[in-house]
Write an enzyme that holds these catalytic residues in place. Structure first.
Site: not given
Length: 645
Positions: A220, A328, A359
Site C-alpha cells: 500500500s 483490490d 487488498h
C-alpha cells in the site's frame, strides 16, 4: 525546498554479463572468508551483487544470531524543512542487523521499508506496531522481514516517514516530502547523506556496515514510496517489491474525473490519519496544500503530477517485483497496469504475482511460496546468487483459490487487441456482444443505489439503470491478459454524468470472496513461524486460508469516467444536454480465463454503487451503439476471439 536532493539521470537496467576476473576473485575471497557459511552473506564485490549469473549458488542460510543482533536507530538528515522550523528534518531509521559480519569487516546489504503506519495503525494482518525499550532502542519491528532475513546476513531498516513515528517533518501523502526522505536513507546507506545517533544531537552515525545494496519492500502506502524512490533513479537501490501499491496518487482518489467511493476528497485527510498529533500544528503549509478544496474537483493538478511515478519510469534502475490483487478495490489494479507498462517500455527487469484477493499481502494468501520466492529474489538481487529466479517464469497468476499458473512473459507474447461491438437485442438494455458493429441506441438512467453485482445478476433482464451486452456461450476458453478499453459515444440529459464499464464472466465459478469483508482470506487461530524470535519480537503469525464463495457471475474488470472529460481527460467541463460526447474508459488490468460454455458480458451504466460517487445530477444517457466498442487484450488476438464464437 528540495533543491539539495539530487535525482539521478535516466539509466537503463544493466544487462547480465559474464564476470570479470576481478569479480571471480572477489567471490573466491568471500568464500574463503566465510568458509562453510558462503551462502549466508554477500560476495566481496563492490556493491554486493554478482556481475553475472555465475555468482555463488545456493541460498543464504540463517547462520547469524537474531538474539544478538544490533538494534539501533539512526536519524537521517533529509535536507528538507517541511515544518519550516529553520532546521532540516530528520527521519528515524530503526535498524536490526547481524552483529557478526561487522566484527570480521564484512559489509552487508539492506532490506528497507519506509512506512507511515508503524505507530498509528500497525502493519500486517495483525496490525503490529513498533515497540522500544527504556533506552529507545527498537524491540519489535512489525512483520517477518527482520526475523527471517537478519539471520541470513541482511540488515533490515524500518523508516518512519516524515511526521510519523519518531521522525521530524510533515506527512506528504506520497509527495516529494515522503519520497525524498526515504531516498535520503538510501543515500545514507551509500555514504551520501548524514545520519545522527539522536533526533537533535550532533554525533554522526555512519553506515560503515552497509555495502550500499538496498532493496525496498512494502504494501500500500509503503510500497508506493518504494515506487517513488525507484523513480528518482537513486544509486544503490537494486530492487523494489511493491505490494498492492500506488503508482499515481491521482488514481487513488479519482478515475478520469470520477471520485472513487471511500476515498477522501483530497490527500489531506489521509495525511491526518497517520500524522503525529504534535506534528500537525507545525505542518500548516503542507496540510493547506494537501487540503486544497480544488483537488476535490477531479481535475488534474500539479500536486498529482508530483505524485505520478509513472512519468519518471525512465529513471528506474532497480528491478521490480510487483504483487497485486486483481480484485483490490482499495488500490485498484489500474495502478499496476500503467506502472508495469511504463517499466516494460524502459527495459526494467520485472517479476509479477497476481492474486484473486482484495487488498491483501501475499504472506496471508500464499505464505510458504511467498517467503521462499522473496528469499530467492533478494538473494539474487542483493547478494548476487545465481539461483535461477531470473530464468523462471515472469508471472504467477491465481486462477481459482489457491491454484496458480505461470507465464514466461506477462502479458504473453501472443496477446494482442481484439475488438467487440455492442448491438441491440430483443429487449431494451439486453443486447448482444459480437464482432459486427451495432446500430441504433440504448438508453439508461443513473441509479446510485445499484451496482455491478445487481447488473450482473440481472444481465438478461431489462432494467432502467444499465445497458448489458453478452456473447453467446463460448466454444473454447478465452483468456484476457492486460488492460481493456471501452469507447462510448453517449448523449446526456444533464450537465453532469458519470459512466461505468464492467466486464463480467457469466457462468458458475468458485472464487475468493473479495467482496465479503474478508478480502478473500480467513484468519485462523493457529500460528506458524518464519525466522527467529526474541521475547519482544515473535516470528510467529496467525495462519490464514482462502475464503471462497460460489458465484454465477465474476467481475473481470471495471473502469469509470466523468463524461465531462470527453474533450480533455484531465479536466471536466459541464455537458450540454442533448449533445453527444465520445470518450474512452480505461479498464483495470486483468488476467482472466473465460471458460468454454460461459458468456462474456459488457455492462455500461452510471454510478457503480459503493465504488464511485454519483454526479451532481441524475442523468439519462443514450448510447450510440455504432460508435461504442470494446477493445480487449486477448491471448491469441482476433484469431482466438473468432475461434471461440
Amino acid at each position: 525546498m528540495h533543491s539539495n536532493i539530487s535525482v539521478a539521470p535516466s539509466r537503463k537496467r544493466r544487462p547480465w554479463r559474464l564476470p570479470t576476473a576481478a569479480a571471480v576473485a572477489a567471490t573466491v575471497a568471500a568464500a574463503l572468508l566465510v568458509g562453510s557459511h558462503l551462502s549466508a552473506g554477500p560476495t566481496a564485490a563492490g556493491d554486493g551483487r554478482a556481475a553475472s549469473p555465475s555468482g555463488p549458488t545456493g541460498e543464504s542460510k540463517p547462520v547469524y544470531s537474531y538474539a544478538k543482533a544490533v538494534r539501533e536507530t539512526v536519524w537521517v538528515d533529509t535536507g528538507l524543512d517541511a515544518d519550516r522550523d529553520g532546521k532540516t528534518d530528520r527521519v528515524a531509521a530503526d535498524i536490526v542487523r547481524p552483529r557478526e559480519p561487522a566484527a570480521t569487516g564484512r559489509k552487508i546489504p539492506v532490506i528497507m521499508e519506509a512506512s507511515p503506519y508503524y505507530s498509528c495503525c500497525g502493519r500486517g494482518n495483525e496490525n503490529q506496531k513498533k515497540t522500544y525499550d527504556a533506552k529507545g532502542r527498537p524491540v519489535r519491528i512489525p512483520l517477518f522481514y527482520d526475523n527471517y532475513f537478519v539471520p541470513r546476513g541482511y540488515a533490515f531498516v524500518a523508516v518512519d516517514l516524515p511526521g510519523t513515528g519518531r521522525s521530524d517533518g510533515c506527512t506528504d501523502a506520497g509527495g516529494l516530502g515522503d519520497v525524498l526522505s526515504a531516498k535520503a536513507v538510501v543515500d545514507w546507506l551509500n555514504g551520501r547523506a548524514k545520519g545522527y545517533t539522536a533526533r537533535t544531537g550532533t554525533t554522526r552515525a555512519r553506515a560503515s556496515w552497509s555495502n550500499g545494496a538496498t532493496g525496498m519492500i512494502g504494501k500500500s502506502w509503503d510500497g508506493s514510496i518504494a515506487n517513488g524512490v525507484a523513480a528518482t533513479g537513486v544509486r544503490g537501490l537494486k530492487t523494489i517489491v511493491p505490494i498492492s501499491s500506488i503508482s499515481s496518487w491521482y488514481e487513488a482518489y479519482f478515475e478520469q474525473g470520477v471520485p472513487l467511493a471511500g476515498s477522501a476528497p483530497n490527500s489531506g485527510m489521509l495525511a491526518r490519519m497517520v500524522e503525529r498529533e504534535d506534528a500537525t500544528p507545525r505542518c500548516t503549509a503542507v496540510n493547506k496544500r494537501l487540503n486544497d478544496p480544488a483537488l476535490g474537483s477531479g481535475d488534474w493538478a500539479p500536486l498529482w503530477s508530483e505524485r505520478d511515478y509513472t512519468a519518471n519510469a525512465r529513471n528506474v534502475g532497480a528491478s521490480v517485483f510487483v504483487v497485486h490483487g486483481l480484485q483490490d478495490v482499495d488500490v485498484r489494479p489500474n495502478q499496476l497496469g500503467k506502472w508495469w507498462d511504463a517499466l516494460a517500455d524502459n527495459g526494467v527487469e520485472r517479476k509479477i504475482w497476481l492474486s484473486q484477493t482484495g487488498h491483501v499481502d501475499p504472506f496471508d494468501y500464499r505464505r510458504a511460496q511467498w517467503v521462499d520466492t522473496l528469499h530467492r529474489w533478494f538473494d539474487h538481487e542483493l547478494l548476487g546468487y545465481d539461483n535461477g529466479i531470473d530464468r523462471e517464469p515472469m508471472a504467477d497468476i491465481e486462477r481459482t483459490p489457491g491454484h496458480w499458473t505461470t507465464d514466461v512473459v506477462w502479458p504473453p507474447k501472443t496477446t494482442s487487441t481484439a475488438t467487440l461491438h455492442p448491438a441491440r437485442g430483443a429487449q431494451a438494455g439486453v443486447g448482444i456482444l459480437g464482432t459486427q458493429t451495432g446500430t441504433g441506441n440504448e438508453t439508461f438512467t443513473d441509479d446510485p443505489s445499484r451496482g455491478e453485482a445487481e447488473w450482473a445478476a440481472h444481465i438478461g433482464t431489462s432494467t432502467p439503470e444499465k445497458a448489458g451486452f453478452t456473447t453467446p456461450p463460448l466454444t473454447k476458453d478465452l483468456r484476457l491478459s492486460g488492460s481493456a478499453q471501452v469507447t462510448v459515444t453517449a448523449t446526456p440529459t444533464t450537465a453532469t454524468a458519470h459512466l461505468s464499464a464492467v466486464l463480467v464472466d457469466l457462468g458458475p465459478a468458485t472464487i475468493r470472496d473479495y467482496d465479503g469483508g474478508s478480502l478473500g482470506i480467513t484468519t485462523r487461530t493457529g500460528r506458524d513461524c518464519w525466522g527467529s524470535s526474541t521475547g519482544g519480537d515473535s516470528a510467529c503469525y496467525r495462519k490464514t486460508a482462502a475464503d471462497s464463495t460460489d458465484v454465477t457471475a465474476t467481475v473481470v474488470s471495471r473502469g469509470w469516467a466523468d463524461l465531462g472529460t470527453c474533450a480533455d481527460a484531465r479536466k471536466s467541463r459541464p455537458l450540454t444536454p442533448g449533445k453527444a460526447c465520445t470518450l474512452t474508459l480505461d479498464l483495470a488490468v486483468t488476467d482472466h480465463v473465460v471458460p468454454a460454455g460461459h458468456r462474456l458480458a459488457l455492462v455500461v451504466a452510471g454510478t457503480n454503487k459503493n465504488l464511485i460517487n454519483p454526479p451532481a445530477d441524475r442523468p439519462t444517457l443514450t448510447l450510440d451503439l455504432a460508435r461504442t466498442s470494446l477493445r480487449m487484450p486477448v491471448v491469441g488476438g482476433g484469431k482466438a476471439l473468432r475461434a471461440v464464437g
